[in-house]
Design a protein around this motif. Structure first.
Motif, PDB file in Angstrom:
ATOM      1  N   PRO A  56       2.930   6.763   8.985  1.00 52.77           N
ATOM      2  CA  PRO A  56       1.999   7.058  10.415  1.00 52.77           C
ATOM      3  C   PRO A  56       0.880   5.849  10.457  1.00 52.77           C
ATOM      4  CG  PRO A  56       2.193   9.073   9.180  1.00 52.77           C
ATOM      5  CD  PRO A  56       2.787   8.044   8.410  1.00 52.77           C
ATOM      6  N   VAL A  57       0.685   5.347  11.598  1.00 51.56           N
ATOM      7  CA  VAL A  57      -0.256   4.270  11.807  1.00 51.56           C
ATOM      8  C   VAL A  57      -1.432   4.723  12.801  1.00 51.56           C
ATOM      9  CG1 VAL A  57      -0.429   1.840  12.817  1.00 51.56           C
ATOM     10  CG2 VAL A  57       1.617   2.600  11.597  1.00 51.56           C
ATOM     11  N   GLN A  58      -2.555   4.598  12.325  1.00 49.92           N
ATOM     12  CA  GLN A  58      -3.849   4.704  12.929  1.00 49.92           C
ATOM     13  C   GLN A  58      -4.441   3.283  13.322  1.00 49.92           C
ATOM     14  OE1 GLN A  58      -6.440   7.387  11.107  1.00 49.92           O
ATOM     15  NE2 GLN A  58      -5.227   9.229  12.168  1.00 49.92           N
ATOM     16  N   LEU A  59      -5.262   3.367  14.382  1.00 52.14           N
ATOM     17  CA  LEU A  59      -6.048   2.109  14.834  1.00 52.14           C
ATOM     18  C   LEU A  59      -7.581   2.437  14.837  1.00 52.14           C
ATOM     19  CD1 LEU A  59      -6.007  -0.926  15.751  1.00 52.14           C
ATOM     20  CD2 LEU A  59      -5.422  -0.150  18.134  1.00 52.14           C
TER      21      LEU A  59
ATOM     22  N   VAL B 248      -1.088   2.799  21.731  1.00 56.90           N
ATOM     23  CA  VAL B 248      -0.673   4.092  21.986  1.00 56.90           C
ATOM     24  C   VAL B 248       0.805   4.197  22.663  1.00 56.90           C
ATOM     25  CG1 VAL B 248      -0.571   6.218  23.570  1.00 56.90           C
ATOM     26  CG2 VAL B 248      -2.567   5.417  22.310  1.00 56.90           C
ATOM     27  N   GLU B 249       1.152   3.119  23.222  1.00 60.71           N
ATOM     28  CA  GLU B 249       2.498   2.845  23.879  1.00 60.71           C
ATOM     29  C   GLU B 249       3.416   2.320  22.748  1.00 60.71           C
ATOM     30  OE1 GLU B 249       1.989  -0.104  26.863  1.00 60.71           O
ATOM     31  OE2 GLU B 249       1.198   1.155  28.399  1.00 60.71           O
ATOM     32  N   ALA B 250       2.797   1.512  21.612  1.00 59.47           N
ATOM     33  CA  ALA B 250       3.598   1.488  20.597  1.00 59.47           C
ATOM     34  C   ALA B 250       4.170   2.516  19.651  1.00 59.47           C
ATOM     35  CB  ALA B 250       3.182   0.112  19.892  1.00 59.47           C
ATOM     36  N   GLY B 251       3.269   3.647  19.611  1.00 55.82           N
ATOM     37  CA  GLY B 251       3.241   4.660  18.762  1.00 55.82           C
ATOM     38  C   GLY B 251       2.366   5.004  17.721  1.00 55.82           C
ATOM     39  N   VAL B 252       0.978   4.509  18.040  1.00 54.17           N
ATOM     40  CA  VAL B 252       0.084   4.771  16.960  1.00 54.17           C
ATOM     41  C   VAL B 252      -0.291   6.106  17.154  1.00 54.17           C
ATOM     42  CG1 VAL B 252      -1.959   4.644  18.687  1.00 54.17           C
ATOM     43  CG2 VAL B 252      -2.021   3.617  16.357  1.00 54.17           C
TER      44      VAL B 252
ATOM     45  N   PHE C 267       0.873  -1.185  -0.051  1.00 57.23           N
ATOM     46  CA  PHE C 267       0.032   0.137  -0.067  1.00 57.23           C
ATOM     47  C   PHE C 267       0.698   1.052   0.032  1.00 57.23           C
ATOM     48  CE2 PHE C 267      -3.118  -2.613   2.649  1.00 57.23           C
ATOM     49  CZ  PHE C 267      -3.675  -3.191   1.257  1.00 57.23           C
ATOM     50  N   ARG C 268       1.907   1.182   0.822  1.00 52.94           N
ATOM     51  CA  ARG C 268       3.018   2.294   0.953  1.00 52.94           C
ATOM     52  C   ARG C 268       3.657   2.630  -0.678  1.00 52.94           C
ATOM     53  NH1 ARG C 268       8.440   0.885   3.294  1.00 52.94           N
ATOM     54  NH2 ARG C 268       8.416  -0.123   1.230  1.00 52.94           N
ATOM     55  N   ASP C 269       3.713   1.573  -1.165  1.00 53.22           N
ATOM     56  CA  ASP C 269       4.626   1.722  -2.414  1.00 53.22           C
ATOM     57  C   ASP C 269       3.545   2.186  -3.483  1.00 53.22           C
ATOM     58  OD1 ASP C 269       6.672   0.975  -1.458  1.00 53.22           O
ATOM     59  OD2 ASP C 269       6.726  -1.065  -2.096  1.00 53.22           O
ATOM     60  N   MET C 270       2.327   1.802  -3.413  1.00 50.58           N
ATOM     61  CA  MET C 270       1.260   2.263  -4.212  1.00 50.58           C
ATOM     62  C   MET C 270       0.791   3.940  -4.100  1.00 50.58           C
ATOM     63  SD  MET C 270      -1.342  -0.935  -4.171  1.00 50.58           S
ATOM     64  CE  MET C 270      -2.702  -0.259  -5.150  1.00 50.58           C
ATOM     65  N   GLY C 271       1.488   4.392  -3.022  1.00 54.76           N
ATOM     66  CA  GLY C 271       1.024   5.830  -2.784  1.00 54.76           C
ATOM     67  C   GLY C 271       0.265   6.188  -1.567  1.00 54.76           C
ATOM     68  N   ALA C 272      -0.013   5.216  -0.542  1.00 57.69           N
ATOM     69  CA  ALA C 272      -0.674   5.415   0.614  1.00 57.69           C
ATOM     70  C   ALA C 272       0.491   6.450   1.413  1.00 57.69           C
ATOM     71  CB  ALA C 272      -0.841   4.428   1.531  1.00 57.69           C
ATOM     72  N   SER C 273      -0.043   7.609   2.268  1.00 53.03           N
ATOM     73  CA  SER C 273       0.454   8.240   2.985  1.00 53.03           C
ATOM     74  C   SER C 273       0.563   8.133   4.530  1.00 53.03           C
ATOM     75  CB  SER C 273       0.375   9.717   3.094  1.00 53.03           C
ATOM     76  OG  SER C 273      -0.967  10.027   3.071  1.00 53.03           O
ATOM     77  N   SER C 274      -0.350   7.110   4.706  1.00 53.59           N
ATOM     78  CA  SER C 274      -0.577   6.613   6.234  1.00 53.59           C
ATOM     79  C   SER C 274      -1.240   5.156   6.299  1.00 53.59           C
ATOM     80  CB  SER C 274      -1.380   7.386   7.097  1.00 53.59           C
ATOM     81  OG  SER C 274      -2.805   7.726   6.450  1.00 53.59           O
ATOM     82  N   ILE C 275      -1.287   4.327   7.324  1.00 53.73           N
ATOM     83  CA  ILE C 275      -1.816   3.167   7.374  1.00 53.73           C
ATOM     84  C   ILE C 275      -2.886   3.158   8.472  1.00 53.73           C
ATOM     85  CG2 ILE C 275      -1.445   0.707   7.690  1.00 53.73           C
ATOM     86  CD1 ILE C 275      -0.622   1.468   5.054  1.00 53.73           C
ATOM     87  N   CYS C 276      -4.075   2.598   8.218  1.00 54.13           N
ATOM     88  CA  CYS C 276      -5.098   2.500   9.379  1.00 54.13           C
ATOM     89  C   CYS C 276      -5.290   0.949   9.653  1.00 54.13           C
ATOM     90  CB  CYS C 276      -6.469   3.088   9.017  1.00 54.13           C
ATOM     91  SG  CYS C 276      -7.588   2.725  10.300  1.00 54.13           S
ATOM     92  N   ILE C 277      -4.983   0.580  10.721  1.00 53.54           N
ATOM     93  CA  ILE C 277      -5.606  -0.842  10.995  1.00 53.54           C
ATOM     94  C   ILE C 277      -6.926  -0.666  11.503  1.00 53.54           C
ATOM     95  CG2 ILE C 277      -4.877  -3.048  12.522  1.00 53.54           C
ATOM     96  CD1 ILE C 277      -2.370  -1.434  13.245  1.00 53.54           C
ATOM     97  N   LYS C 278      -7.795  -1.614  10.791  1.00 55.74           N
ATOM     98  CA  LYS C 278      -9.144  -1.635  11.128  1.00 55.74           C
ATOM     99  C   LYS C 278      -9.633  -2.833  11.635  1.00 55.74           C
ATOM    100  CE  LYS C 278     -13.403  -0.346   8.608  1.00 55.74           C
ATOM    101  NZ  LYS C 278     -13.672   0.757   9.595  1.00 55.74           N
ATOM    102  N   ASP C 279      -9.819  -2.807  12.967  1.00 57.21           N
ATOM    103  CA  ASP C 279     -10.400  -3.933  13.695  1.00 57.21           C
ATOM    104  C   ASP C 279     -12.098  -3.876  13.726  1.00 57.21           C
ATOM    105  OD1 ASP C 279     -10.503  -6.147  15.268  1.00 57.21           O
ATOM    106  OD2 ASP C 279     -10.100  -4.860  17.170  1.00 57.21           O
ATOM    107  N   MET C 280     -12.415  -4.135  12.790  1.00 52.91           N
ATOM    108  CA  MET C 280     -13.988  -3.979  12.674  1.00 52.91           C
ATOM    109  C   MET C 280     -14.702  -4.929  13.467  1.00 52.91           C
ATOM    110  SD  MET C 280     -12.385  -5.412   9.820  1.00 52.91           S
ATOM    111  CE  MET C 280     -12.150  -6.783   8.869  1.00 52.91           C
ATOM    112  N   ALA C 281     -14.216  -6.052  13.738  1.00 55.76           N
ATOM    113  CA  ALA C 281     -14.773  -6.919  14.362  1.00 55.76           C
ATOM    114  C   ALA C 281     -14.570  -7.029  16.072  1.00 55.76           C
ATOM    115  CB  ALA C 281     -14.622  -8.400  13.862  1.00 55.76           C
TER     116      ALA C 281
END
Length: 239
Positions: free
Chosen positions: A215-218, A235-239, A179-193
């Protein structure tokens, strides 16, 4: 610098994306907030200092038209008039846009360009199978619009914890790298369940930040009751 980076936002160590106007009522009230429910509080939400406000996409588009007799485009335009300092974002279902089937590439481009014109600054793009082929057309259109691409990792498990033959750290790092190599500028981990264990969140966020460099979001749901502690460890891991 992306379009949304030019807009002032919260400067605290943890940046919070508020999803009240999108997932807040989608997950608890069958997406039944009307535009008139949102506009009176919009300016106060803008002043709260959020990193961004997720206000559109997901099920909000079809519910507005099918059940609320409202124009979803008008909702976005009216919110943008009132929310002048905080970036607005939407949840985009990749090639499915805001529907339930794949759409042609030219329609994907036209929809995204119109959404950007109406007020979307950040496009949080996801595919339930993390299939990067379903991101190609939308990423291209978002770049054309000059807006921010946030690629989503849809979180899933085959075991009680992160690991197993499919969904291990390598799987998520490899997908995020694509995704980064495709042009994403940030990543969101989506824990939808609501499946993410707090210590797995710590490991995954740390690994993504170290290996992918974005940058990573959750985004968690509270299905299992673990979300509060999962956020804490993230947050402790730097999200």
């Amino acid at each position: 610098m992306t379009a949304s980076e030019k807009i002032p936002r919260g400067t605290g160590p943890v940046r919070i994306t508020d999803t009240t106007f999108r997932d807040g009522h989608q997950s608890t009230l069958a997406t039944r907030f009307r535009t008139e429910d949102m506009l009176p509080i919009a300016e106060k939400m803008d002043a709260a200092g959020f990193h961004s406000l997720e206000v559109w996409g997901g099920a909000t588009f079809d519910v507005a038209t099918r059940f609320l007799n409202e124009d979803p485009w008008e909702r976005l335009i009216e919110l943008k008039k009132r929310i002048k300092n905080t970036p607005l974002q939407m949840l985009l279902r990749g090639q499915n846009l805001v529907g339930y089937r794949n759409y042609a590439d030219d329609l994907v481009e036209a929809f995204i360009l119109e959404a950007a014109e109406a007020g979307i600054d950040i496009f949080r793009v996801f595919d339930a199978l993390n299939d990067e082929r379903n991101f190609e057309a939308s990423f291209k259109a978002i770049r054309k619009a000059g807006k921010e691409i946030q690629a989503t990792l849809s979180y899933s498990l085959t075991e009680n914890r992160l690991g197993g033959e499919v969904f291990d750290l390598k799987y998520y790092i490899d997908k995020a790298t694509i995704f980064r190599d495709m042009g994403a500028s940030s990543i969101c981990i989506k824990d939808m369940a609501g499946l993410m264990n707090p210590y797995d969140a710590y490991d995954l966020v740390g690994a993504l930040k170290a290996e992918v460099g974005l940058p990573v979001q959750l985004h968690c749901h509270y299905t299992s009751g673990m979300a509060s502690m999962t956020y804490l460890k993230a947050v402790e891991a730097g999200v």
